[in-house]
Design a protein around this motif. Structure first.
Motif, mmCIF file in Angstrom:
data_model
loop_
_atom_site.group_PDB
_atom_site.id
_atom_site.type_symbol
_atom_site.label_atom_id
_atom_site.label_comp_id
_atom_site.label_asym_id
_atom_site.label_seq_id
_atom_site.Cartn_x
_atom_site.Cartn_y
_atom_site.Cartn_z
ATOM 1 N N GLY A 196 0.878 -0.997 -0.041
ATOM 2 C CA GLY A 196 0.204 0.176 0.017
ATOM 3 C C GLY A 196 0.600 1.471 0.029
ATOM 4 O O GLY A 196 0.343 2.330 0.109
ATOM 5 N N TRP A 197 2.160 1.111 0.171
ATOM 6 C CA TRP A 197 3.113 2.310 -0.163
ATOM 7 C C TRP A 197 3.962 2.143 -1.233
ATOM 8 O O TRP A 197 5.123 2.605 -1.198
ATOM 9 C CB TRP A 197 3.864 2.302 1.348
ATOM 10 N N CYS A 198 3.182 2.246 -2.416
ATOM 11 C CA CYS A 198 4.187 1.878 -3.575
ATOM 12 C C CYS A 198 5.101 3.140 -3.900
ATOM 13 O O CYS A 198 5.959 3.298 -4.342
ATOM 14 C CB CYS A 198 3.178 1.808 -4.714
ATOM 15 N N PHE A 251 3.558 4.051 -14.076
ATOM 16 C CA PHE A 251 2.382 4.346 -13.432
ATOM 17 C C PHE A 251 1.115 3.702 -13.847
ATOM 18 O O PHE A 251 1.067 3.581 -15.316
ATOM 19 C CB PHE A 251 2.398 5.947 -13.527
ATOM 20 N N PHE A 252 0.328 3.624 -13.036
ATOM 21 C CA PHE A 252 -1.015 2.837 -13.389
ATOM 22 C C PHE A 252 -2.350 3.938 -12.720
ATOM 23 O O PHE A 252 -2.007 4.454 -11.697
ATOM 24 C CB PHE A 252 -1.238 1.278 -12.645
ATOM 25 N N ILE A 295 -8.764 -1.515 -7.245
ATOM 26 C CA ILE A 295 -7.724 -2.499 -6.581
ATOM 27 C C ILE A 295 -6.748 -1.563 -5.775
ATOM 28 O O ILE A 295 -6.203 -2.143 -4.999
ATOM 29 C CB ILE A 295 -6.910 -3.209 -7.742
ATOM 30 N N ASN A 296 -6.653 -0.342 -5.947
ATOM 31 C CA ASN A 296 -5.408 0.440 -5.561
ATOM 32 C C ASN A 296 -6.247 1.690 -4.564
ATOM 33 O O ASN A 296 -5.635 2.685 -4.315
ATOM 34 C CB ASN A 296 -4.373 1.053 -6.458
ATOM 35 N N SER A 325 1.750 -5.027 -15.716
ATOM 36 C CA SER A 325 0.644 -5.030 -15.818
ATOM 37 C C SER A 325 -0.009 -4.804 -14.286
ATOM 38 O O SER A 325 0.909 -4.943 -13.244
ATOM 39 C CB SER A 325 -0.068 -6.503 -15.883
ATOM 40 N N TRP A 326 -1.153 -4.166 -13.948
ATOM 41 C CA TRP A 326 -1.605 -4.169 -12.735
ATOM 42 C C TRP A 326 -3.249 -4.574 -12.825
ATOM 43 O O TRP A 326 -3.875 -3.897 -13.384
ATOM 44 C CB TRP A 326 -1.365 -2.903 -12.124
ATOM 45 N N PRO A 327 -3.575 -5.703 -12.324
ATOM 46 C CA PRO A 327 -5.126 -6.088 -12.457
ATOM 47 C C PRO A 327 -6.183 -4.983 -12.207
ATOM 48 O O PRO A 327 -6.324 -4.242 -11.047
ATOM 49 C CB PRO A 327 -5.341 -7.080 -11.423
#
Length: 265
Positions: free
Chosen positions: A165-167, A211-212, A217-218, A246-248
């Motif tokens: 959670g701390w990307c 970046f996404f 999901i985030n 990728s990031w679902p």
């Protein structure tokens, strides 16, 4: 090797005493270096705190996967020629390049040198070794050194917290910042995009921030990870891990070099 007690607390007073006792040895080594044409190195210190596992002498101070050329037992003395700040070992990033009893690199964490996360008095900075010329290389070396870890261990002096959670904090750490300076990864992206720094084509180079967009999901805060430059990426999650691009459920937005103001490690 087993997780040792925190050296910073455990060795605070003993190290001060040992530092005073070893001062004569350091002074002698420095005088010898001055009297001769070549630097003679610093001796008078030894390996400690490995719990009997021994300290690996490695081929690189930056790569957690660097091979070991020897193992020094607790109590073994060594001669150091110079030092660098390499990968972090429980809050201590100093590594000594030793010439005896083996040639290679050892972590300062497992030694009785007089200062925690500090060079030995009179010890020069090593020159010419990678990745000193690139903040991106240093960032990636650090990120690889924490693969598999779940917590920060208070690196850079911030609070000890989970990476999950701390990307944006994770990529900030890679570039030597205890905090990124942004509330979320999406805020960070919007700032860089407003400065014209975002790229949307090509494979992101090593050290680039990837970046996404915000998604369920985030927590609609966006996501950011580090490119290795070869199609793989390092990201914070329950543990720091290597993933694909990728990031679902979160669309890819693009990549940027890290903020120019970030000094790097």
């Amino acid at each position: 090797m087993n997780h040792p007690h925190d050296r910073k607390a455990r060795w605070a007073l003993p190290r001060l005493v040992r530092g005073l006792l070893a001062a004569g040895a350091v002074t002698a080594a420095l005088l010898a270096a001055t009297a001769t044409a070549s630097y003679a190195g610093i001796s008078g210190y030894s390996v400690t705190g490995t719990g009997g596992a021994g300290l690996a002498v490695r081929t690189s101070p930056y790569d957690a996967g660097a091979s070991a050329v020897a193992v020094l037992a607790d109590g073994a003395g060594f001669t150091t020629e110079c030092a660098v700040h390499g990968r972090d070992v429980y809050g201590n990033s100093v590594w000594h390049q030793i010439s005896s009893p083996a040639s290679g690199w050892i972590s300062d964490y497992y030694t009785n040198t007089p200062g925690f996360n500090q060079y030995i008095p009179g010890e020069p900075e090593c020159g010419g070794g990678p990745p000193t010329g690139s903040r991106e290389d240093r960032a990636m070396a650090w990120a690889r050194s924490v693969l598999g870890q779940a917590y920060t261990n208070g690196d850079l002096g911030d609070s000890n917290h989970a990476w999950d959670g701390w990307c944006d904090n994770f990529v900030g750490h890679a570039y030597g910042r205890a905090a990124s300076g942004y509330a979320t990864a999406l805020t960070h992206y919007n700032s860089l995009n407003g400065r014209g720094m975002i790229h949307t084509t090509g494979t992101p180079p090593a050290g680039a921030l990837v970046f996404f967009n915000g998604a369920a999901i985030n927590g609609y805060a966006g996501h950011v990870m580090l490119s290795e430059g070869n199609g793989s990426y390092l990201t914070s999650a329950p543990t720091v891990r290597r993933v694909s691009l990728s990031w679902p459920g979160a669309p890819y937005l693009g990549w940027s070099y890290a903020d120019p103001e970030w000094p790097g490690r």
